[in-house]
Structures are given as structure tokens and as C-alpha cells.
Design a protein around this motif. Sequence first.
Motif, PDB file in Angstrom:
ATOM      1  N   SER A  62      -2.988   2.609  -4.392  1.00  0.00           N
ATOM      2  CA  SER A  62      -2.039   2.997  -2.588  1.00  0.00           C
ATOM      3  C   SER A  62      -3.344   2.011  -1.943  1.00  0.00           C
ATOM      4  O   SER A  62      -3.169   1.252  -0.914  1.00  0.00           O
ATOM      5  CB  SER A  62      -2.006   4.564  -2.379  1.00  0.00           C
ATOM      6  N   GLY A  63      -4.598   1.840  -2.270  1.00  0.00           N
ATOM      7  CA  GLY A  63      -6.207   1.379  -1.269  1.00  0.00           C
ATOM      8  C   GLY A  63      -5.752   0.178  -1.746  1.00  0.00           C
ATOM      9  O   GLY A  63      -5.811  -0.825  -0.947  1.00  0.00           O
ATOM     10  N   LEU A  64      -6.089  -0.551  -2.704  1.00  0.00           N
ATOM     11  CA  LEU A  64      -5.581  -1.922  -2.856  1.00  0.00           C
ATOM     12  C   LEU A  64      -3.925  -2.440  -2.227  1.00  0.00           C
ATOM     13  O   LEU A  64      -4.221  -3.332  -1.615  1.00  0.00           O
ATOM     14  CB  LEU A  64      -5.298  -2.308  -4.909  1.00  0.00           C
ATOM     15  N   LEU A  65      -3.073  -2.179  -2.650  1.00  0.00           N
ATOM     16  CA  LEU A  65      -1.818  -2.408  -1.998  1.00  0.00           C
ATOM     17  C   LEU A  65      -2.338  -2.535  -0.735  1.00  0.00           C
ATOM     18  O   LEU A  65      -1.519  -3.320   0.534  1.00  0.00           O
ATOM     19  CB  LEU A  65      -0.889  -1.517  -2.013  1.00  0.00           C
ATOM     20  N   ALA A  66      -3.248  -1.375  -0.304  1.00  0.00           N
ATOM     21  CA  ALA A  66      -3.101  -1.423   1.865  1.00  0.00           C
ATOM     22  C   ALA A  66      -4.181  -3.228   2.173  1.00  0.00           C
ATOM     23  O   ALA A  66      -3.820  -3.264   3.198  1.00  0.00           O
ATOM     24  CB  ALA A  66      -3.742  -0.535   2.485  1.00  0.00           C
ATOM     25  N   ALA A  67      -5.150  -2.984   1.102  1.00  0.00           N
ATOM     26  CA  ALA A  67      -5.368  -4.434   1.201  1.00  0.00           C
ATOM     27  C   ALA A  67      -4.917  -5.692   1.058  1.00  0.00           C
ATOM     28  O   ALA A  67      -5.363  -7.159   1.762  1.00  0.00           O
ATOM     29  CB  ALA A  67      -6.959  -4.328   0.611  1.00  0.00           C
ATOM     30  N   VAL A  68      -3.597  -5.669   0.118  1.00  0.00           N
ATOM     31  CA  VAL A  68      -3.127  -6.692   0.468  1.00  0.00           C
ATOM     32  C   VAL A  68      -1.703  -6.882   1.669  1.00  0.00           C
ATOM     33  O   VAL A  68      -2.145  -7.790   1.862  1.00  0.00           O
ATOM     34  CB  VAL A  68      -2.289  -6.724  -1.216  1.00  0.00           C
ATOM     35  N   ALA A  69      -2.082  -5.776   2.482  1.00  0.00           N
ATOM     36  CA  ALA A  69      -0.621  -5.851   3.485  1.00  0.00           C
ATOM     37  C   ALA A  69      -1.818  -6.158   4.102  1.00  0.00           C
ATOM     38  O   ALA A  69      -1.946  -7.003   5.364  1.00  0.00           O
ATOM     39  CB  ALA A  69      -0.124  -4.025   4.023  1.00  0.00           C
ATOM     40  N   ALA A  70      -3.101  -5.899   4.289  1.00  0.00           N
ATOM     41  CA  ALA A  70      -4.269  -6.283   5.277  1.00  0.00           C
ATOM     42  C   ALA A  70      -4.158  -8.043   5.439  1.00  0.00           C
ATOM     43  O   ALA A  70      -3.433  -8.513   6.078  1.00  0.00           O
ATOM     44  CB  ALA A  70      -5.588  -5.933   5.103  1.00  0.00           C
TER      45      ALA A  70
END
Length: 336
Positions: free
Chosen positions: A229-237
Motif C-alpha cells: 500500500s505504501g509503495l503504490l502510494a509512492a508510485v501514485a506520487a
Amino acid sequence: MSTPKDANWRTDLVRACLEYAALLAVLAGLFVAFEVIIWLKSGRHFLTRSMLLVNAAQVPDALLVAVGMTFVLILGGIDLAVGSVLALSGAVLGVCVTKGDWPLPLAIAACLGTGALCGALNGLVTVRWRLPSFIVTLGMLEMARGAAYLVTQRETLYIGSAVSGMARPALFGLPWAFWLALLVVALGQFVLSRTVFGRYVVAIGTNEEAVRLSGIDPRPTKLAAFILSGLLAAVAALVQVSRLESADPNAGTGYELQAIAAVVIGGTSLMGGRGSVVASFLGVLIIAVLGAGLAQLGAQEPTKRLITGGVIVAAVIADYYRRHMARSQAQASNPS
């Protein structure tokens, strides 16, 4: 001769197809309703190529966050920090490029590492002390947002066209970020439905104690879900910074609620044990079309939030009746 396992697989497939068809019908109904209302009101069309392209450019970051949220919710948890983690990850990227003069690949790695680290902290605290993920991620929401403000000194960092590659048009005029998000959806659905990790996620969300008694340690799976979840939030960033060509410490505000809304509308149970990445994708599209239609009708932000909140409540009520019907069917098929 068909086995019970084959029959269950066919039943699950039929149920999934029916749910997808229902979501597609809702999406089509929104398109038709807004097309008719906007045409009658102003003589303009709602369903235009420019509207589709604009929404396709804005959907990927929300979609990436929703994929990670799907895994966490199916697990029986929740991640309220995704919006703040997005902001912090984007801030790290912006600082590395504008103030640190880092090469872009290294800055991107720092961005992704920041998101994964925040997710790992959420997961470690949750599983180590068996705390409710609601409380843990609520704390991370504040911590990550504060860190984003400190890193950027509360300023928007303008990076320029060096990071705009993902926002450029690709196939059919849609940006690379959109195709990346679709690829993540496909991979997420495959992982959830066709891998051991995905089966563990569903099983833990259904009955964690039963998983533990069967000899499987649920902690690594829960930790991995929060890291994802945190990694995909970073990809979204990364996607958002690419589109805006800047890193804003206020980015991602309210994304956690938007992601939860999309995932719940897609049919993922807030109680855990049930959900689909593809359905979450359709939930994101429904919210995007709803927002675009209300904007073209001139609805004010309070009105949009009121309607979106009502849709979320309706989705939760629908989930309650789905679970009630599933229990009734299970009891009918196993009267003993």
C-alpha cells in the motif's frame, strides 16, 4: 467428473462476472444520465473525447492508491495514511531533484523507498503490538504530512519537464501513467486471485485465528500488504508529480477517503475477506465520472461531497446485504 473445488470455482467466477456487470451497468447509467441532463440543461455533450482524456490523466494516481487499499481492506485492516505518504514521497522526489541535484533515477528510487518504508512502519507496528491499523495509520497520516511540510518547508517545489514523461500521451492519446495503472490493476488481480500470497490475504481477512491455528503465521502477509500500500502510494506520487511537474506538500489530501470509497463501491468488504482489484478499478471510474458530471452541472464542492458520501453509505449497506445473503446461502447448503 467435476469436483467440489471445480463447482466452487465456477460459482465464484459467475458471482464475479455478475458483480462486474452490475458495476459496468452503474457506470453506463451515470454516463447516460449525465449526458441527458447536461444536454437538456446547456445543449452540451458530457461524453466527449476531451472529457475522457482529462479524466484518464487524473485517474491513475487515485487508481494506484485504490489497488493498495484493496489488499489492506481484504486483509481486514485499513490504511488512512496513503494520502500523506503520497505527499511525503513526492516531496522527497522534489527535494532530491531541485535541492540535492540527484540524478532522476536515484530520486525516483528515493521516492519509492519512502513510500515502502512508511508502509513497512505501519505494518510492523500493527503486527508487532497487535494494534488496530486504524489507529496506527492515523498516526502515520499526521507524521507523514508533517514530514512533507518539513522537507519542503511548506513550499511547492517546481521540478519542470524532467519528470513529465509519464504524463505524455501514449496509445490512443492516453498518458503512459494510465497504462501503468492498468498494468498494476492486472498484476494486482492476478496476485490476489492466483497466488499463495493472495489466498493468504483473503484467508486472514476471513478468519485470522483459523489461519494461525492451521500453522500459518499471518504477520508476514499483513506486513507485505501494508508495504504494498505504501509503495503504490509512492508510485501514485510519481505519477502526480509527473503530471503537475511539481511536488506539493498538500498533495493527496483526502485520498484515503477517496480510495476507501472507490474500493467499497467496488464491493470490497470493510469487514475483510472479500474483494477484487478489478472491481476497485471500476469503483474509481464510477467516482471519477460522478465527480466530472457534477462539476459540469456546476455543483459546488459541499454538494459533491454530500452526494459522494451518500454513494459510499449506499455501498456499505449493499455490502451488508451481500454478506447476509452469502451467510443464508451457506447455511442453506450446509444445514447441519
